[in-house]
Design a protein around this motif. Structure first.
Motif, PDB file in Angstrom:
ATOM      1  N   MET A 178      39.888  42.505  49.402  1.00  0.00           N
ATOM      2  CA  MET A 178      38.674  41.423  50.314  1.00  0.00           C
ATOM      3  C   MET A 178      38.644  40.740  49.221  1.00  0.00           C
ATOM      4  O   MET A 178      38.292  39.723  48.199  1.00  0.00           O
ATOM      5  CB  MET A 178      37.780  42.649  50.237  1.00  0.00           C
ATOM      6  CG  MET A 178      36.923  43.613  50.550  1.00  0.00           C
ATOM      7  SD  MET A 178      35.566  43.929  51.085  1.00  0.00           S
ATOM      8  CE  MET A 178      34.489  42.463  51.824  1.00  0.00           C
ATOM      9  N   ARG A 179      39.828  39.964  49.798  1.00  0.00           N
ATOM     10  CA  ARG A 179      40.128  38.680  49.239  1.00  0.00           C
ATOM     11  C   ARG A 179      39.240  37.713  48.752  1.00  0.00           C
ATOM     12  O   ARG A 179      38.922  36.434  47.840  1.00  0.00           O
ATOM     13  CB  ARG A 179      40.830  37.129  49.513  1.00  0.00           C
ATOM     14  CG  ARG A 179      42.873  37.786  49.593  1.00  0.00           C
ATOM     15  CD  ARG A 179      42.900  37.791  50.862  1.00  0.00           C
ATOM     16  NE  ARG A 179      44.519  37.654  50.724  1.00  0.00           N
ATOM     17  CZ  ARG A 179      44.911  39.119  51.427  1.00  0.00           C
ATOM     18  NH1 ARG A 179      44.316  39.426  52.179  1.00  0.00           N
ATOM     19  NH2 ARG A 179      46.111  39.702  51.199  1.00  0.00           N
ATOM     20  N   ARG A 180      37.848  37.350  49.889  1.00  0.00           N
ATOM     21  CA  ARG A 180      36.120  36.698  49.705  1.00  0.00           C
ATOM     22  C   ARG A 180      36.135  37.375  48.445  1.00  0.00           C
ATOM     23  O   ARG A 180      35.644  36.197  47.570  1.00  0.00           O
ATOM     24  CB  ARG A 180      35.428  37.143  50.670  1.00  0.00           C
ATOM     25  CG  ARG A 180      34.593  36.126  51.081  1.00  0.00           C
ATOM     26  CD  ARG A 180      33.699  36.510  51.892  1.00  0.00           C
ATOM     27  NE  ARG A 180      33.575  38.110  51.429  1.00  0.00           N
ATOM     28  CZ  ARG A 180      32.191  39.133  51.023  1.00  0.00           C
ATOM     29  NH1 ARG A 180      31.884  38.082  50.636  1.00  0.00           N
ATOM     30  NH2 ARG A 180      32.324  39.823  51.596  1.00  0.00           N
ATOM     31  N   LEU A 181      36.133  37.995  48.092  1.00  0.00           N
ATOM     32  CA  LEU A 181      35.081  38.478  47.287  1.00  0.00           C
ATOM     33  C   LEU A 181      36.043  38.765  45.515  1.00  0.00           C
ATOM     34  O   LEU A 181      35.946  37.959  44.817  1.00  0.00           O
ATOM     35  CB  LEU A 181      35.296  40.367  46.755  1.00  0.00           C
ATOM     36  CG  LEU A 181      34.284  40.956  47.792  1.00  0.00           C
ATOM     37  CD1 LEU A 181      34.407  42.588  47.913  1.00  0.00           C
ATOM     38  CD2 LEU A 181      32.310  40.239  47.692  1.00  0.00           C
ATOM     39  N   LEU A 182      37.323  38.246  45.641  1.00  0.00           N
ATOM     40  CA  LEU A 182      38.311  37.248  44.820  1.00  0.00           C
ATOM     41  C   LEU A 182      37.848  36.152  44.324  1.00  0.00           C
ATOM     42  O   LEU A 182      37.965  35.788  43.094  1.00  0.00           O
ATOM     43  CB  LEU A 182      39.627  38.324  44.582  1.00  0.00           C
ATOM     44  CG  LEU A 182      40.576  39.683  44.930  1.00  0.00           C
ATOM     45  CD1 LEU A 182      41.522  39.644  44.751  1.00  0.00           C
ATOM     46  CD2 LEU A 182      39.559  40.452  43.632  1.00  0.00           C
ATOM     47  N   ARG A 183      38.297  35.237  45.190  1.00  0.00           N
ATOM     48  CA  ARG A 183      37.640  34.084  45.008  1.00  0.00           C
ATOM     49  C   ARG A 183      35.629  33.820  44.525  1.00  0.00           C
ATOM     50  O   ARG A 183      35.865  32.758  43.740  1.00  0.00           O
ATOM     51  CB  ARG A 183      37.179  33.334  46.523  1.00  0.00           C
ATOM     52  CG  ARG A 183      38.837  32.647  47.479  1.00  0.00           C
ATOM     53  CD  ARG A 183      38.859  32.251  48.250  1.00  0.00           C
ATOM     54  NE  ARG A 183      38.140  32.902  49.802  1.00  0.00           N
ATOM     55  CZ  ARG A 183      38.637  33.398  50.444  1.00  0.00           C
ATOM     56  NH1 ARG A 183      40.554  33.697  50.213  1.00  0.00           N
ATOM     57  NH2 ARG A 183      38.531  34.247  51.333  1.00  0.00           N
TER      58      ARG A 183
END
Length: 78
Positions: free
Chosen positions: A37-42
């Motif tokens: 979940m790249r969105r959470l990392l961003r």
């Protein structure tokens, strides 16, 4: 190890691609199907409130990442 990684990226890809911050974590936030979940990392990287984590296989991963960020910050240049 973190300095070596930053230097390697700078040398292989170019100085423009050298990451400002690197944070070593045990696990990445993944969905039940295994997608990161790249969105959470961003959200974490940009100091935003972490969005919906209900689709994560293990939501405690985000707690560990946020705690690691709060304790001593990500590694890298200020």
């Amino acid at each position: 190890a973190i300095k070596a990684l930053r230097d390697h990226v700078s040398q292989e890809i170019g100085p423009i691609a050298k990451p400002r911050q690197i944070m070593v974590v045990e696990e990445l936030p993944k969905t039940r199907s295994g997608k990161i979940m790249r969105r959470l990392l961003r959200d974490v990287a940009e100091n935003r409130e972490v969005g919906d984590v209900t689709t994560l296989a293990d939501s405690s991963v985000m707690d560990l990442i946020s705690a690691g960020l709060g304790d001593n910050g990500p590694a890298g240049e200020p």
